[in-house]
Write an enzyme that holds these catalytic residues in place. Structure first.
Site, PDB file in Angstrom:
ATOM      1  N   GLY A  16       0.797  -1.166   0.017  1.00  0.00           N
ATOM      2  CA  GLY A  16      -0.142   0.062   0.025  1.00  0.00           C
ATOM      3  C   GLY A  16       0.897   1.164  -0.002  1.00  0.00           C
ATOM      4  N   GLY A  17       1.986   1.104  -0.357  1.00  0.00           N
ATOM      5  CA  GLY A  17       3.141   2.107  -0.450  1.00  0.00           C
ATOM      6  C   GLY A  17       2.611   3.345  -1.608  1.00  0.00           C
ATOM      7  N   ALA A  18       1.645   3.134  -2.459  1.00  0.00           N
ATOM      8  CA  ALA A  18       1.296   4.417  -3.105  1.00  0.00           C
ATOM      9  C   ALA A  18       0.075   4.905  -2.698  1.00  0.00           C
ATOM     10  CB  ALA A  18       0.964   3.766  -4.548  1.00  0.00           C
ATOM     11  N   GLY A  22       1.223   4.946   3.567  1.00  0.00           N
ATOM     12  CA  GLY A  22       2.165   4.211   2.817  1.00  0.00           C
ATOM     13  C   GLY A  22       3.330   4.900   2.192  1.00  0.00           C
ATOM     14  N   ASP A  41       1.822  -2.561  -4.554  1.00  0.00           N
ATOM     15  CA  ASP A  41       0.457  -1.857  -4.470  1.00  0.00           C
ATOM     16  C   ASP A  41      -0.339  -2.178  -5.891  1.00  0.00           C
ATOM     17  OD1 ASP A  41      -0.323   1.223  -3.111  1.00  0.00           O
ATOM     18  OD2 ASP A  41      -1.503   0.463  -4.369  1.00  0.00           O
ATOM     19  N   ASP A  67      -1.575  -7.288  -6.499  1.00  0.00           N
ATOM     20  CA  ASP A  67      -2.781  -7.388  -5.292  1.00  0.00           C
ATOM     21  C   ASP A  67      -2.359  -8.413  -4.167  1.00  0.00           C
ATOM     22  OD1 ASP A  67      -4.999  -7.919  -4.416  1.00  0.00           O
ATOM     23  OD2 ASP A  67      -6.112  -8.111  -6.177  1.00  0.00           O
ATOM     24  N   THR A 131      -5.965   0.717  12.804  1.00  0.00           N
ATOM     25  CA  THR A 131      -6.757   1.924  13.333  1.00  0.00           C
ATOM     26  C   THR A 131      -7.288   2.105  14.611  1.00  0.00           C
ATOM     27  OG1 THR A 131      -8.690   3.314  12.550  1.00  0.00           O
ATOM     28  CG2 THR A 131      -8.499   1.073  11.818  1.00  0.00           C
ATOM     29  N   ASP A 132      -7.635   3.191  15.386  1.00  0.00           N
ATOM     30  CA  ASP A 132      -8.093   3.330  16.541  1.00  0.00           C
ATOM     31  C   ASP A 132      -9.616   2.816  16.429  1.00  0.00           C
ATOM     32  OD1 ASP A 132      -8.934   5.694  14.964  1.00  0.00           O
ATOM     33  OD2 ASP A 132      -8.354   7.042  16.596  1.00  0.00           O
ATOM     34  N   GLU A 133     -10.253   2.931  15.108  1.00  0.00           N
ATOM     35  CA  GLU A 133     -11.568   2.986  14.920  1.00  0.00           C
ATOM     36  C   GLU A 133     -12.247   1.183  15.310  1.00  0.00           C
ATOM     37  OE1 GLU A 133     -13.512   4.230  11.229  1.00  0.00           O
ATOM     38  OE2 GLU A 133     -11.797   5.693  10.952  1.00  0.00           O
ATOM     39  N   TYR A 155     -15.733  -0.964   7.680  1.00  0.00           N
ATOM     40  CA  TYR A 155     -14.321  -0.771   7.448  1.00  0.00           C
ATOM     41  C   TYR A 155     -13.632  -1.070   8.679  1.00  0.00           C
ATOM     42  CZ  TYR A 155     -10.144   1.718   8.002  1.00  0.00           C
ATOM     43  OH  TYR A 155      -8.586   2.275   8.163  1.00  0.00           O
ATOM     44  N   LYS A 159     -10.940  -4.244   9.706  1.00  0.00           N
ATOM     45  CA  LYS A 159      -9.856  -3.951  10.360  1.00  0.00           C
ATOM     46  C   LYS A 159      -9.567  -4.839  11.451  1.00  0.00           C
ATOM     47  CE  LYS A 159      -6.670  -1.526   8.937  1.00  0.00           C
ATOM     48  NZ  LYS A 159      -5.743  -1.712   8.084  1.00  0.00           N
ATOM     49  N   ASN A 254     -15.024  18.017  14.031  1.00  0.00           N
ATOM     50  CA  ASN A 254     -15.235  18.300  12.951  1.00  0.00           C
ATOM     51  C   ASN A 254     -15.343  19.656  12.508  1.00  0.00           C
ATOM     52  OD1 ASN A 254     -14.485  15.652  12.409  1.00  0.00           O
ATOM     53  ND2 ASN A 254     -16.552  14.896  11.699  1.00  0.00           N
ATOM     54  N   PRO A 279     -24.563   6.600   9.048  1.00  0.00           N
ATOM     55  CA  PRO A 279     -25.127   5.566   9.818  1.00  0.00           C
ATOM     56  C   PRO A 279     -23.897   5.052  10.835  1.00  0.00           C
ATOM     57  CG  PRO A 279     -25.388   4.712   7.372  1.00  0.00           C
ATOM     58  CD  PRO A 279     -24.684   6.246   7.465  1.00  0.00           C
TER      59      PRO A 279
END
Ligand SMILES: NC(=O)c1ccc[n+]([C@@H]2O[C@H](COP(=O)([O-])OP(=O)(O)OC[C@H]3O[C@@H](n4cnc5c(N)ncnc54)[C@H](O)[C@@H]3O)[C@@H](O)[C@H]2O)c1
Length: 351
Positions: A16-18, A22, A41, A67, A131-133, A155, A159, A254, A279
């Protein structure tokens, strides 16, 4: 020598460096370290060769278009690699709400393909970037690494699944996996569907800034190069089987970000448009990053207001970068870039 037996000669594979983070990691890492780097990537809509311009052509850097779900492409990219830093993912929450399938494929299945390949190639360190999500909404206090996972979007659920899969490869096979969980990043080269680049570019185009709901959703913001430095620390010295939170300690609603952008660009508040909420929208994310600070001596260095002002300036003076993306022309850019360079295999490489 770091924990996990990395050396400065070892080849590092960055997936995912592009993409946004990344590419920051590849730039920062190659500036600081001597290791050869392979970027893998597949160049989805979010991958952009222009993000890698600073390293393309360097003999120490190889770009492989492939991929992460394709075992033969992953094997090709992982030849001779000592460590993997895994950023590749589908990352936009709104897209995951529209269609979760590609999120499960890339984020879960793709991570599994990489982990299996890392075992076969006897990789000495595998950093899985998350991620913190995954902790879900934290209305009060701060999530710690041992805390409950409660993802609320497809998402973040994909993760969380990939974090657990990665950690299981440490427990089951002894693969030296480390997981990082970072808060919301901002900086140059972020795809203009994410809040900060979308709002900056819309403001520059005098278009409305779509604020979800009441705009009081709180995120902890971190400058992207601070994240990249943290991942570098974890790559060298993070303990296998551990999770490290990476936070910027800058909680902002935000609406505060929106006002900051409009003020800096001298645009009217009338550009703010409240739109129907997303949502499952998490009210607040907040993490405790004391583990990485105490163990690895990392701390976010960038001042939030200064870094955001510099980021706004970057998008103001690099309008070609995001205008090409918004107009769809960037697809032609990398199709031309690869024309004739890659043989008709599932993966091919260029320096
Ligand atoms: N953006 C944030 O604020 C944030 C915060 C914490 C963690 N993260 C995590 O950091 C990582 C990078 O995020 P980002 O914001 O740079 O994402 P991004 O969407 O900008 O980039 C993702 C990159 O992955 C590549 N990719 C996607 N699917 C692929 C596949 N199947 N095979 C190979 N490459 C593929 C894309 O082409 C793109 O270059 C992700 O794992 C994300 O979950 C992001």
């Amino acid at each position: 020598m770091g924990r996990g037996y990395l050396t400065k000669e070892m080849k590092i594979l960055v997936t995912g460096g592009a993409g946004f983070i990344g590419s920051s990691f590849v730039r920062c890492f190659m500036e600081k370290r001597q290791n050869p780097v392979v970027t893998l990537d597949s160049l989805t809509y979010a991958g952009n060769m222009a993000n890698l311009e600073a390293v393309l052509g360097l003999p120490r850097h190889t770009f492989v278009k492939g991929d992460i779900c394709d075992p033969s492409a992953v094997d090709f990219a992982m030849k001779g690699v000592g460590a993997v830093v895994h950023f590749a993912a589908e990352t936009h929450v709104d897209r995951s709400i529209d269609d979760s399938g590609i999120f499960l494929r890339t984020n879960v299945v793709g991570t599994g393909v990489l982990l299996d390949a890392a075992r076969r190639h006897n990789v000495k360190k595998f950093v899985h970037v998350s991620t913190d999500e995954v902790y879900g909404a934290v209305l009060e206090g701060y999530s710690t690494e041992g805390g409950h996972l409660h993802p609320n979007s497809p998402y973040s659920a994909s993760k969380a699944a990939s974090d657990l899969l990665a950690l299981s490869y440490h427990a089951t096979y002894g693969l030296p996996v480390v997981v990082t969980r970072c808060s919301n990043n901002f900086g140059p080269y972020q795809f203009p569907e994410k809040l900060i680049p979308l709002f900056i570019s819309n403001a520059l185009e005098d278009k409305p800034l779509p604020v979800y709901g009441d705009g009081l959703y709180v995120r902890d913001w971190i400058y992207v190069d601070d994240h990249s430095r943290a991942v570098d620390r974890v790559l060298w010295d993070g303990r296998a089987g551990e999770v490290y939170n990476i936070g910027g300690t800058k909680d902002k609603a935000n609406l505060e970000i929106t006002d900051f952008i409009l003020n800096k660009l001298g645009k009217p508040a009338s550009l703010k448009k409240h739109v129907q909420d997303r949502p499952g929208h998490d009210r607040r994310y907040a993490m405790d990053s004391s583990k990485i600070e105490k163990e690895l001596g990392w701390r976010a260095e960038c001042n939030f207001e200064e870094a955001l002002a510099q980021t706004i300036e970057w998008y103001r003076s690099n309008q070609g970068w995001w205008r090409t993306i918004k107009s769809g022309e960037y697809r032609n850019y990398y199709e031309k870039f690869f024309a004739g360079r890659l043989a008709g295999s599932s993966a091919g490489s260029v320096n």
